[in-house]
Design an enzyme around this catalytic site. Structure first.
Site, PDB file in Angstrom:
ATOM      1  N   GLN A   1       0.839  -1.199   0.000  1.00  0.00           N
ATOM      2  CA  GLN A   1       0.000   0.000   0.000  1.00  0.00           C
ATOM      3  C   GLN A   1       0.878   1.256   0.000  1.00  0.00           C
ATOM      4  O   GLN A   1       0.585   2.232  -0.680  1.00  0.00           O
ATOM      5  CB  GLN A   1      -0.918  -0.006   1.239  1.00  0.00           C
ATOM      6  CG  GLN A   1      -1.931   1.132   1.256  1.00  0.00           C
ATOM      7  CD  GLN A   1      -3.007   0.968   0.191  1.00  0.00           C
ATOM      8  OE1 GLN A   1      -3.296  -0.134  -0.269  1.00  0.00           O
ATOM      9  NE2 GLN A   1      -3.596   2.070  -0.227  1.00  0.00           N
TER      10      GLN A   1
ATOM     11  N   ALA B   1      -5.826   4.886  -0.575  1.00  0.00           N
ATOM     12  CA  ALA B   1      -5.879   5.037   0.880  1.00  0.00           C
ATOM     13  C   ALA B   1      -4.482   5.205   1.463  1.00  0.00           C
ATOM     14  O   ALA B   1      -3.521   4.589   0.993  1.00  0.00           O
ATOM     15  CB  ALA B   1      -6.562   3.829   1.500  1.00  0.00           C
TER      16      ALA B   1
ATOM     17  N   HIS C   1      -7.998  -2.840   1.583  1.00  0.00           N
ATOM     18  CA  HIS C   1      -7.289  -3.933   0.909  1.00  0.00           C
ATOM     19  C   HIS C   1      -6.361  -4.675   1.871  1.00  0.00           C
ATOM     20  O   HIS C   1      -6.026  -5.832   1.644  1.00  0.00           O
ATOM     21  CB  HIS C   1      -6.499  -3.404  -0.289  1.00  0.00           C
ATOM     22  CG  HIS C   1      -7.375  -3.113  -1.472  1.00  0.00           C
ATOM     23  ND1 HIS C   1      -7.876  -4.098  -2.288  1.00  0.00           N
ATOM     24  CD2 HIS C   1      -7.869  -1.942  -1.956  1.00  0.00           C
ATOM     25  CE1 HIS C   1      -8.627  -3.555  -3.229  1.00  0.00           C
ATOM     26  NE2 HIS C   1      -8.645  -2.241  -3.052  1.00  0.00           N
TER      27      HIS C   1
ATOM     28  N   GLU D   1     -15.762   4.718  -6.469  1.00  0.00           N
ATOM     29  CA  GLU D   1     -14.966   3.655  -7.096  1.00  0.00           C
ATOM     30  C   GLU D   1     -15.883   2.494  -7.468  1.00  0.00           C
ATOM     31  O   GLU D   1     -16.011   1.550  -6.694  1.00  0.00           O
ATOM     32  CB  GLU D   1     -13.867   3.162  -6.131  1.00  0.00           C
ATOM     33  CG  GLU D   1     -12.832   4.213  -5.802  1.00  0.00           C
ATOM     34  CD  GLU D   1     -11.645   3.658  -5.011  1.00  0.00           C
ATOM     35  OE1 GLU D   1     -11.741   2.532  -4.475  1.00  0.00           O
ATOM     36  OE2 GLU D   1     -10.625   4.360  -4.961  1.00  0.00           O
TER      37      GLU D   1
ATOM     38  N   HIS E   1     -14.671  -1.278  -6.464  1.00  0.00           N
ATOM     39  CA  HIS E   1     -14.126  -1.705  -5.167  1.00  0.00           C
ATOM     40  C   HIS E   1     -15.232  -2.358  -4.327  1.00  0.00           C
ATOM     41  O   HIS E   1     -16.165  -1.692  -3.883  1.00  0.00           O
ATOM     42  CB  HIS E   1     -13.543  -0.482  -4.447  1.00  0.00           C
ATOM     43  CG  HIS E   1     -12.954  -0.780  -3.109  1.00  0.00           C
ATOM     44  ND1 HIS E   1     -11.602  -0.984  -2.915  1.00  0.00           N
ATOM     45  CD2 HIS E   1     -13.524  -0.912  -1.890  1.00  0.00           C
ATOM     46  CE1 HIS E   1     -11.364  -1.212  -1.631  1.00  0.00           C
ATOM     47  NE2 HIS E   1     -12.533  -1.170  -0.992  1.00  0.00           N
TER      48      HIS E   1
HETATM   49 ZN   LIG Z   1     -10.018  -1.020  -4.069  1.00  0.00          ZN
END
Ligand SMILES: [Zn+2]
Length: 251
Positions: free
Chosen positions: A153, A183, A190, A245, A248
């Protein structure tokens, strides 16, 4: 020993400030006690009826508020890890900027949903069923992102920010814009292993038009049957701080 990188850094910064210094021992002994002590002290100063004291009091209240936010985040991170790790409520863990996840959290068991993409093993069967049922309807879609570790990430975030800096954006704007679509590390769903990005083969872009594809139309209508929800709906952008999104999905 679990790591709370952003948290300890913030707390260390606070500890350096003189007003909070005297509560350092209290903070280390128990964060909640520290907050109570600052509150009481601020209240005591305020009741002295003196302009200077009132200024100090305002400053302390502000410090107190910041401290409280950090402590809330600390507790949220711990709570999230415990929630995800076991019990019946694991799928209800809320992870976002105000409810971060312990940076060292890794799902107990990861299962491969697609080549190189892993999810928390507990959602594999439902996710596979959803993808298979979609395919049976003649839809073509695939998982383009699944479990992401804290390190991954961080990489994703940095890459996105570098792209913006490369376009000549100033660092602060680049940071603010990046965080609306990627994020901040430690706050991504995630990292739970319970979120996947699914996109249509026909239209591989991650933008709002993804939501118009027949694959997303079908997913939006049926994902709940498999335990999923579409995250960050457009009317909630101001609350979630994340752009819409339409790819997602969170278990
Ligand atoms: Zn995502």
């Amino acid at each position: 020993m679990k790591r709370f990188i952003w948290n300890t850094k913030e707390i260390r910064r606070f500890l350096r400030k003189r007003t909070v210094k005297c509560f350092a021992a209290g903070l280390l002994a128990g964060a909640a006690v520290g907050v109570a002590a600052v509150s009481l002290y601020a209240y005591g100063v305020l009741s002295g009826n003196d302009a200077a004291s009132a200024a100090v009091s305002a400053e302390l209240s502000e410090e107190n508020e910041k401290l409280r936010e950090q402590i809330d985040k600390y507790h949220a991170a711990r709570h999230n890890t415990e929630t995800l790790a076991g019990g019946d409520a694991w799928s209800l863990a809320l992870v976002n900027e105000t409810h971060p996840l312990d940076t060292s959290y890794v799902p107990e068991e990861l299962a491969e949903i697609a080549d190189g993409y892993y999810v928390d093993a507990r959602i594999l069967a439902d996710l596979e069923q959803m993808m298979n049922d979609g395919a049976e309807q003649g839809l073509s879609m695939y998982v383009t992102s699944a479990y992401r570790s804290y390190e991954q990430q961080t990489e994703t975030f940095n890459l996105s920010m570098q792209n913006r800096l490369g376009q000549g954006m100033d660092p602060l704007t680049a940071y603010e814009e990046t965080r609306t679509s990627v994020a901040i590390p430690g706050t991504s769903e995630h990292a739970t292993g319970l979120a996947v990005d699914i996109i249509s083969t026909e239209y591989a872009e991650l933008d709002e038009r993804q939501g118009d594809t027949k694959e997303q139309q079908w997913l939006m209508e049926h994902c709940w049957e498999y335990g999923f929800i579409l995250r960050y709906p457009p009317e909630k952008s101001d609350v979630t701080g994340i752009i819409f999104e339409p790819w997602h999905y969170r278990y």
